[in-house]
Design a protein around this motif. Structure first.
Motif, PDB file in Angstrom:
ATOM      1  N   LYS A   1      62.787  76.669  67.519  1.00 16.16           N
ATOM      2  CA  LYS A   1      62.005  77.882  67.257  1.00 16.16           C
ATOM      3  C   LYS A   1      61.946  78.214  65.772  1.00 16.16           C
ATOM      4  O   LYS A   1      60.961  78.795  65.303  1.00 16.16           O
TER       5      LYS A   1
ATOM      6  N   ASP B   1      64.463  82.223  78.012  1.00 14.35           N
ATOM      7  CA  ASP B   1      63.784  80.933  77.920  1.00 14.35           C
ATOM      8  C   ASP B   1      62.776  80.991  76.765  1.00 14.35           C
ATOM      9  O   ASP B   1      62.623  82.016  76.109  1.00 14.35           O
ATOM     10  N   GLU B   2      62.082  79.895  76.538  1.00 12.73           N
ATOM     11  CA  GLU B   2      61.170  79.845  75.399  1.00 12.73           C
ATOM     12  C   GLU B   2      60.003  80.819  75.551  1.00 12.73           C
ATOM     13  O   GLU B   2      59.518  81.380  74.571  1.00 12.73           O
ATOM     14  N   GLU B   3      59.565  81.020  76.765  1.00 11.13           N
ATOM     15  CA  GLU B   3      58.456  81.945  76.991  1.00 11.13           C
ATOM     16  C   GLU B   3      58.845  83.364  76.614  1.00 11.13           C
ATOM     17  O   GLU B   3      58.083  84.074  75.938  1.00 11.13           O
ATOM     18  N   LEU B   4      60.032  83.803  77.044  1.00  7.30           N
ATOM     19  CA  LEU B   4      60.487  85.143  76.712  1.00  7.30           C
ATOM     20  C   LEU B   4      60.742  85.264  75.208  1.00  7.30           C
ATOM     21  O   LEU B   4      60.394  86.280  74.587  1.00  7.30           O
TER      22      LEU B   4
ATOM     23  N   ASP C   1      59.211  83.692  72.815  1.00 13.52           N
ATOM     24  CA  ASP C   1      57.903  83.813  72.157  1.00 13.52           C
ATOM     25  C   ASP C   1      57.271  85.180  72.384  1.00 13.52           C
ATOM     26  O   ASP C   1      56.637  85.742  71.477  1.00 13.52           O
ATOM     27  N   THR C   2      57.451  85.720  73.582  1.00  9.46           N
ATOM     28  CA  THR C   2      56.883  87.032  73.901  1.00  9.46           C
ATOM     29  C   THR C   2      57.511  88.117  73.041  1.00  9.46           C
ATOM     30  O   THR C   2      56.809  88.962  72.460  1.00  9.46           O
TER      31      THR C   2
END
Length: 243
Positions: free
Chosen positions: A128, A94-97, A99-100
């Motif tokens: 992204k 997902d977007e959170e992962l 970005d991480t």
């Protein structure tokens, strides 16, 4: 030699734990390769010194294992993180992962491996690309243009218009003098231009516009791209492999 190695890897490391993966990686550690990695500005501080073909062979035997990928990333070991990008499931990112992982990039090779192995395959990659392009961090910004280069090389379904839209992004960020950014911007421009004749024309047009900018990075990006895209070698390649 390599076929025997692949067989050993395949028969020995199916369903591995994190500890078993790290043990397997450490068996192939080479201090000389760590030195070489440092020379080319790779992430030598957390590296074991395992060559990519070996990491890829281990990943091939594991296949997709997203939970293991997440655990390997948390080890912070360079090759373990590269392996994680090879076995991660893009549908579970997902977007959170995203970005991480991108925020953790500390070297060009981890950035490029992650982009090519899995990040370019996520459904929100276009979003992204534009987000990363405006980042202050060198390797986060590199991610944007490495993703463009990866899509240009690997994604046969995208249309010319998809890539033409990236050319203005490339032009706008050609003034970044940081080494790993300017090289990725150049890479993206050249790979777009190598897809087909129409994109060669559009990429060259962008390159000549970039050449009018005043920064050293822009001058270098333009000159290098023009040299390659106007070469007989590239034009012959496009005729043979055009998309």
């Amino acid at each position: 030699m390599y076929s025997h190695f692949y067989f050993i890897v395949y028969t020995c490391i199916l369903n591995m734990t994190v500890e078993e993966v790290l043990f397997e990686l450490k068996k192939h550690s080479n201090p000389e390769f760590i030195t070489k990695l440092a020379y080319f500005k790779g992430d030598s501080k957390t590296a074991l010194g395992v060559k990519i073909p070996i990491v890829r062979a281990i990943a091939k035997s594991i296949k997709k294992d997203h939970e293991l990928a997440l655990k390997l990333w948390q080890t912070e070991i360079h090759e373990a993180r590269i392996l994680a990008t090879m076995i991660a499931d893009e549908k579970q990112i997902d977007e959170e992962l995203f970005d991480t992982w991108v925020a953790d990039f500390q070297s060009w090779d981890l950035c490029d491996q992650a982009c090519f192995n899995v990040l370019e395959k996520v459904s929100f990659v276009n979003k992204k690309i534009y987000e990363c392009a405006t980042a202050k961090e060198e390797f986060v910004k590199r991610t944007a243009f490495t993703l463009i280069a990866g899509l240009a090389i690997h994604n046969k379904k995208l249309k010319d218009d998809d890539f033409i839209s990236y050319l203005s992004l490339i032009e706008n960020h050609a003034d970044d003098n940081r080494n790993f950014v300017k090289k990725a911007v150049n890479w993206a421009l050249r790979q777009i231009g190598k897809r087909n004749k129409q994109l060669t024309k559009e990429a060259l047009k962008t390159a000549y516009q970039i050449a009018q900018q005043e920064t050293k990075s822009a001058k270098w990006i333009a000159k290098d791209a023009i040299r390659e895209l106007e070469s007989k070698k590239v034009n012959d390649f496009i005729e043979k492999h055009r998309i």
